[in-house]
Design a protein around this motif. Structure first.
Motif, mmCIF file in Angstrom:
data_model
loop_
_atom_site.group_PDB
_atom_site.id
_atom_site.type_symbol
_atom_site.label_atom_id
_atom_site.label_comp_id
_atom_site.label_asym_id
_atom_site.label_seq_id
_atom_site.Cartn_x
_atom_site.Cartn_y
_atom_site.Cartn_z
ATOM 1 N N UNK A 193 -1.721 -8.126 3.579
ATOM 2 C CA UNK A 193 -1.025 -9.055 2.794
ATOM 3 C C UNK A 193 -0.400 -7.493 2.454
ATOM 4 N N UNK A 194 -1.227 -6.430 2.392
ATOM 5 C CA UNK A 194 -0.178 -5.045 2.066
ATOM 6 C C UNK A 194 1.180 -5.012 2.634
ATOM 7 N N UNK A 195 0.492 -5.386 4.115
ATOM 8 C CA UNK A 195 1.446 -4.965 5.489
ATOM 9 C C UNK A 195 2.441 -5.600 5.314
ATOM 10 N N UNK A 196 2.991 -6.797 5.323
ATOM 11 C CA UNK A 196 3.804 -8.023 4.888
ATOM 12 C C UNK A 196 4.711 -7.709 3.917
ATOM 13 N N UNK A 197 4.230 -6.892 2.465
ATOM 14 C CA UNK A 197 4.756 -6.503 1.730
ATOM 15 C C UNK A 197 5.421 -5.168 1.798
ATOM 16 N N UNK A 198 4.831 -4.303 3.111
ATOM 17 C CA UNK A 198 5.650 -2.618 2.783
ATOM 18 C C UNK A 198 5.092 -1.817 2.831
ATOM 19 N N UNK A 199 3.721 -2.205 2.478
ATOM 20 C CA UNK A 199 3.508 -1.004 1.215
ATOM 21 C C UNK A 199 3.019 0.237 2.547
ATOM 22 N N UNK A 200 2.955 -0.011 3.608
ATOM 23 C CA UNK A 200 2.025 0.353 4.545
ATOM 24 C C UNK A 200 2.621 -0.009 6.222
ATOM 25 N N UNK A 201 2.621 1.804 7.045
ATOM 26 C CA UNK A 201 3.049 0.756 8.143
ATOM 27 C C UNK A 201 2.227 1.350 9.626
ATOM 28 N N UNK A 202 2.109 0.531 10.491
ATOM 29 C CA UNK A 202 0.837 -0.041 10.261
ATOM 30 C C UNK A 202 1.077 0.662 12.705
ATOM 31 N N UNK A 203 0.829 1.649 12.923
ATOM 32 C CA UNK A 203 1.444 1.720 14.125
ATOM 33 C C UNK A 203 0.904 1.168 15.598
ATOM 34 N N UNK A 204 2.180 0.554 16.540
ATOM 35 C CA UNK A 204 1.132 0.334 17.347
ATOM 36 C C UNK A 204 1.042 1.149 18.411
ATOM 37 N N UNK A 205 0.090 0.670 19.291
ATOM 38 C CA UNK A 205 -0.700 0.906 20.466
ATOM 39 C C UNK A 205 0.256 2.267 21.223
#
Length: 461
Positions: A193-205
Motif C-alpha cells: 500500500x505504501x509503495x503504491x502511494x509512493x511513500x518509499x522507493x523499492x530497489x529492484x535487484x
C-alpha cells in the motif's frame, strides 16, 4: 569419532542449515522470475520461511522445530550485535534524541496494554453471552502472544491452564503463531500500500548490481583489505567475541540471582536469557567505545570494524532468523476456542496497526514509516518480524528505527513491570479480571501522557 550419518549430533545442524539455504535460494529464484511475487514486495526470507512451513506441516519435509527455534534465538542476538558494532555517524540520528529509547519503551508497553484491553473485552463479552464456560482472563494472552511472542505465551498459557483454563497453553501458542502471520501478511500488504502511494522507493535487484565502491567498503584508517587474516574473519571474530561475553555476563547474573534465592532466579533467569540481544548490543557498543578511546590515545592505529561487512553479517543472521522463525510456526489444538482465537487474532492485528499509525507520527518524526512498520512487526510477532518489515523500507538501517527496537525493548522491561502484577492478578476472580481491565485503561492513559507530553528535564545553566 563416528563421522557417518548415524551420528545425528554431528550432521543434524548441517542438514537443517542446508534446508534453509536451499529454501532461501529457491525463493530468490521465484522472486526474480515470477513478476507477481516480485511486485508483491514479499521479502525473500518470508517466502522461503513459508515454503519450509508448508513442507513441514504437510509432512513432506522433516525439519526439527527445536533447531528452528534455536536458530531464531541466536540469529536475533548475532544480527543486533553486528549492527551495534558498526561505526555510528557523528551527527544526531533523530529528533527525539535521548528520549527515543524511553518513549519507544512506553510505546511497546502501551501496545501490550491496548492488546490486553481488547483481549479482555472479547473474553469477558463471550463469557457473559455465547461461551459462559470461557476462562474470563484468557484475553490477557493476546498481548502475551502478539507482543511477547511464543515464549511468554507458552509460560502464561501453561500457568492459566493450571488455574482452570482448559487448553490455555495451546491457545497462547496459537495466538503467538497468528501474530507472526499477521506481521508477515498484514505487514507486507501494508508495505505494498505504501509503495503504491509512493511513500518509499523499492530497489529492484538489477538496480543494485555493481553499486559497491571502495568508498562504500573501506573507511579511512581501517585495517587493510589484504593482510594475514581475512577482513571478514575479523568482523566475525568481533561478533562472536561479543556474543561470548554476552553469554558470560548473563550466566554470571543468573548465577548471582540463584545464589540470592530460587524464587528470584526463576523470575529473573528467563527474562535475562530472553533479552540476550539487548545485553549483546550494549556490550558491542561498549567495545566500540573502547576501540574509539584506544584510537584517540593512539594505542590502536587502525579501525577494526567495517560497516559494510558488519551489515552483511547482520543481514545473513536476520535472513536465517526470519526463515527459521516462520518455518517453526505451529497452531495448537483449539478445542472449542476457535471463536475467541479468531476474534482476538483479527482484532489484535487491526487495532495494533491503527494505533501505531497514529502514535508513531508523534514519536518518530522524520522516519515515521520505518518506525511504524518495525514496531508493527515486533508488536504482532517478535523483534525478528520487526526487522523483517524494516529491511524492506530501510535495507541499510540508516534510520534509528532498528536502534529503537533495542533501546525500546530495554526500557519496556521497566515500563512493563506493572503488567507482570496484573497478569498474575487477572485470573484470581471475576472481580479481579474487571479490576485489571480498568487498571490497563488507566495505565494506557499514563503512557500516552508520557509519550505525547513529556519533553525531558531541562538542564540548569
Amino acid at each position: 569419532m563416528d563421522f557417518s550419518a548415524a551420528n545425528t549430533g554431528l550432521w543434524d545442524i548441517i542438514i537443517q542449515l542446508g534446508l534453509i539455504a536451499g529454501a532461501l535460494l529457491f525463493a530468490n529464484v521465484l522472486r526474480r522470475k515470477i513478476p507477481v511475487i516480485r511486485k508483491s514486495l514479499m521479502p525473500t526470507a518470508v517466502l522461503a520461511g513459508f515454503l519450509l512451513l508448508i513442507l513441514r506441516m504437510t509432512g513432506l519435509l522433516s525439519i526439527k522445530t527445536a533447531t528452528l527455534e534455536m536458530l531464531t534465538y541466536h540469529g536475533i542476538a548475532l544480527g543486533f550485535i553486528a549492527l551495534s558494532l558498526r561505526i555510528s555517524p557523528a551527527k544526531p540520528r533523530d529528533g527525539a534524541g535521548r528520549l527515543a529509547g524511553p518513549k519507544s519503551g512506553a510505546l511497546i508497553v502501551s501496545c501490550y496494554t491496548i492488546q490486553g484491553i481488547l483481549g479482555l473485552v472479547i473474553s469477558l463479552a463471550l463469557a457473559y453471552t455465547f461461551m459462559p464456560a470461557l476462562f474470563k482472563a484468557s484475553g490477557i494472552l493476546l498481548p502475551m502472544g502478539y507482543g511477547q511472542g511464543p515464549g511468554q505465551a507458552n509460560n502464561i498459557g501453561t500457568t492459566y491452564e493450571a488455574l482452570g483454563f482448559a487448553g490455555g497453553r495451546s491457545f497462547g501458542l496459537s495466538i503467538a503463531a497468528a501474530g507472526y502471520l499477521s506481521a508477515c501478511i498484514v505487514g507486507v500488504a501494508y508495505l505494498n500500500y505504501l509503495y503504491r502511494k509512493g511513500k518509499f522507493r523499492h530497489n529492484d535487484i538489477d538496480e543494485l548490481s555493481g553499486s559497491v565502491t571502495v568508498d562504500t567498503f573501506q573507511d579511512e584508517g581501517e585495517i587493510p583489505i589484504s593482510q594475514s587474516v581475512d577482513k571478514l574473519s575479523v568482523q566475525m571474530a568481533l561478533v562472536l567475541l561479543v556474543y561470548l561475553a554476552t553469554y558470560l555476563v548473563i550466566w554470571g547474573l543468573t548465577s548471582l540471582a540463584s545464589a540470592l534465592g530460587p524464587g528470584l532466579s526463576y523470575t529473573v533467569s528467563s527474562l535475562l536469557w530472553g533479552f540476550n540481544f539487548i545485553f549483546g548490543s550494549v556490550i558491542a557498543m561498549l567495545l566500540g567505545t573502547v576501540f574509539k578511546g584506544l584510537r584517540r590515545f593512539r594505542y590502536m592505529t587502525h579501525q577494526y570494524q567495517n560497516n559494510y561487512l558488519l551489515s552483511r553479517i547482520s543481514g545473513f543472521a536476520f535472513d536465517v532468523m526470519i526463515i527459521a522463525g516462520i518455518a517453526s510456526i505451529g497452531i495448537g489444538d483449539l478445542k472449542g476456542l476457535w471463536i475467541p482465537f479468531l476474534l482476538m487474532s483479527v482484532t489484535g492485528a487491526v487495532a495494533t496497526l491503527v494505533y501505531l499509525q497514529w502514535i508513531c507520527k508523534h514519536i518518530y518524526k522524520g522516519y515515521y514509516y520505518e518506525g511504524m512498520l518495525s514496531m508493527y512487526g515486533m508488536m504482532t510477532g517478535t523483534i525478528s518480524s520487526g526487522i523483517l518489515l524494516l529491511r524492506e523500507i530501510d535495507p541499510d538501517f540508516k534510520t534509528p528505527a532498528s536502534s529503537n527496537l533495542i533501546t525500546g525493548s530495554g526500557a519496556a522491561v521497566l515500563f512493563g513491570a506493572p503488567m507482570l502484577v496484573l497478569i498474575g492478578v487477572a485470573p484470581n476472580s471475576t472481580a479481579s479480571t474487571f479490576i485489571v481491565l480498568g487498571l490497563l485503561v488507566v495505565y494506557t492513559a499514563l503512557l500516552l501522557l508520557f509519550m505525547l507530553k513529556f519533553r525531558g528535564i531541562k538542564r540548569r545553566g
